[in-house]
Design a protein around this motif. Structure first.
Motif, mmCIF file in Angstrom:
data_model
loop_
_atom_site.group_PDB
_atom_site.id
_atom_site.type_symbol
_atom_site.label_atom_id
_atom_site.label_comp_id
_atom_site.label_asym_id
_atom_site.label_seq_id
_atom_site.Cartn_x
_atom_site.Cartn_y
_atom_site.Cartn_z
ATOM 1 N N CYS A 91 -4.356 -3.281 0.137
ATOM 2 C CA CYS A 91 -4.323 -1.837 0.336
ATOM 3 C C CYS A 91 -3.306 -1.263 -0.637
ATOM 4 O O CYS A 91 -2.132 -1.628 -0.587
ATOM 5 C CB CYS A 91 -3.929 -1.473 1.772
ATOM 6 S SG CYS A 91 -3.802 0.311 2.040
ATOM 7 N N ASP A 92 -3.767 -0.418 -1.547
ATOM 8 C CA ASP A 92 -2.865 0.279 -2.459
ATOM 9 C C ASP A 92 -2.575 1.648 -1.869
ATOM 10 O O ASP A 92 -3.489 2.423 -1.590
ATOM 11 C CB ASP A 92 -3.488 0.422 -3.846
ATOM 12 C CG ASP A 92 -3.590 -0.910 -4.581
ATOM 13 O OD1 ASP A 92 -2.770 -1.802 -4.304
ATOM 14 O OD2 ASP A 92 -4.485 -1.050 -5.427
ATOM 15 N N PHE A 93 -1.296 1.934 -1.686
ATOM 16 C CA PHE A 93 -0.857 3.184 -1.074
ATOM 17 C C PHE A 93 -0.214 4.042 -2.167
ATOM 18 O O PHE A 93 0.899 3.788 -2.603
ATOM 19 C CB PHE A 93 0.149 2.885 0.045
ATOM 20 C CG PHE A 93 0.586 4.093 0.815
ATOM 21 C CD1 PHE A 93 -0.246 4.661 1.763
ATOM 22 C CD2 PHE A 93 1.825 4.666 0.592
ATOM 23 C CE1 PHE A 93 0.149 5.767 2.488
ATOM 24 C CE2 PHE A 93 2.226 5.774 1.311
ATOM 25 C CZ PHE A 93 1.391 6.330 2.261
ATOM 26 N N TYR A 94 -0.983 5.033 -2.653
ATOM 27 C CA TYR A 94 -0.508 5.957 -3.688
ATOM 28 C C TYR A 94 0.221 7.102 -2.986
ATOM 29 O O TYR A 94 -0.293 7.657 -2.019
ATOM 30 C CB TYR A 94 -1.678 6.557 -4.462
ATOM 31 C CG TYR A 94 -2.511 5.579 -5.254
ATOM 32 C CD1 TYR A 94 -2.349 5.467 -6.624
ATOM 33 C CD2 TYR A 94 -3.480 4.796 -4.634
ATOM 34 C CE1 TYR A 94 -3.128 4.591 -7.367
ATOM 35 C CE2 TYR A 94 -4.260 3.908 -5.360
ATOM 36 C CZ TYR A 94 -4.068 3.809 -6.725
ATOM 37 O OH TYR A 94 -4.842 2.946 -7.445
ATOM 38 N N ILE A 95 1.403 7.469 -3.486
ATOM 39 C CA ILE A 95 2.148 8.562 -2.889
ATOM 40 C C ILE A 95 2.711 9.464 -3.991
ATOM 41 O O ILE A 95 3.228 8.976 -4.990
ATOM 42 C CB ILE A 95 3.258 8.028 -1.947
ATOM 43 C CG1 ILE A 95 3.952 9.153 -1.214
ATOM 44 C CG2 ILE A 95 4.237 7.155 -2.692
ATOM 45 C CD1 ILE A 95 4.812 8.677 -0.049
ATOM 46 N N THR A 96 2.532 10.778 -3.822
ATOM 47 C CA THR A 96 3.039 11.738 -4.799
ATOM 48 C C THR A 96 4.208 12.512 -4.206
ATOM 49 O O THR A 96 4.273 12.749 -3.000
ATOM 50 C CB THR A 96 1.938 12.710 -5.255
ATOM 51 O OG1 THR A 96 1.398 13.374 -4.118
ATOM 52 C CG2 THR A 96 0.828 11.988 -5.995
ATOM 53 N N PHE A 97 5.111 12.885 -5.099
ATOM 54 C CA PHE A 97 6.344 13.576 -4.710
ATOM 55 C C PHE A 97 6.491 14.876 -5.499
ATOM 56 O O PHE A 97 5.976 15.007 -6.594
ATOM 57 C CB PHE A 97 7.560 12.683 -5.006
ATOM 58 C CG PHE A 97 7.552 11.368 -4.299
ATOM 59 C CD1 PHE A 97 8.003 11.259 -3.003
ATOM 60 C CD2 PHE A 97 7.096 10.221 -4.937
ATOM 61 C CE1 PHE A 97 8.002 10.035 -2.340
ATOM 62 C CE2 PHE A 97 7.091 8.993 -4.292
ATOM 63 C CZ PHE A 97 7.550 8.900 -2.988
#
Length: 178
Positions: A91-97
């Protein structure tokens, strides 16, 4: 002699009773020895990330169907994500800030810890199960809480910088909530 034979009979009866009442596949204390099943990605001191986290996308067969940033529901709205896999795999968890480059936490979940899945159910993470999102950009990338000596930290920068781009690149239809 009668006392010894009575004690033996009681011991045998006690053993039979234990066998009859034990749950199948979960004899003894195996359920108390099960591994952690979820991965925590977030702040450790209840710091509000609601204005910092602008979105997330998950891609992979082991990603949960739903997830969201949660807080303590009293003082915070968004402090962390908790991911529990519905099956083994990646599972790749992409997160933007809003204040730093986007990042990807690459997770892998392993098989259940017993063959029938009747005692230890679920799919434990392979590697760290707590990842820290620093309060401020100067804190660096997301990192494993207690370090990790099993290889790379499984966190990389995502240069395109938006969850829409991450969803497209990952093959997802739309970005996840956030």
């Amino acid at each position: 002699m009668k006392l010894i034979s009575s004690l033996i009979v009681l011991a045998v009866l006690g053993s039979l009773l234990a066998l009859v009442t034990a749950q199948p596949g979960c004899a003894g204390s195996c359920a108390s020895n099960c591994p952690t099943l979820s991965v925590y990605i977030g702040d450790l001191d209840n710091y509000e990330l609601g204005g910092v986290v602008t979105g997330f996308v998950m891609d992979g067969p082991a990603c949960p169907n739903t997830a969201g940033c949660v807080g303590d529901e009293v003082n915070t709205v968004c402090t962390h994500f908790s991911l529990e896999a519905p099956r083994p795999g990646r599972c790749d968890f992409y997160i933007t800030f809003s204040d730093r480059p986007s990042e990807v936490v690459h997770l892998t979940f392993g098989p259940t810890q017993n063959s029938a899945g009747t005692c230890c159910q679920g799919y434990p993470p392979v590697g760290p199960n707590i990842y820290v999102i620093p309060d401020f950009p100067s804190g660096g990338l997301i990192y494993p809480k207690d370090g990790w000596d099993g290889g790379p930290t499984n966190v990389t920068l995502y240069n395109d910088g938006s969850t829409e781009d991450a969803a497209r690149d990952a093959g997802a239809d739309a970005p996840g909530g956030g």
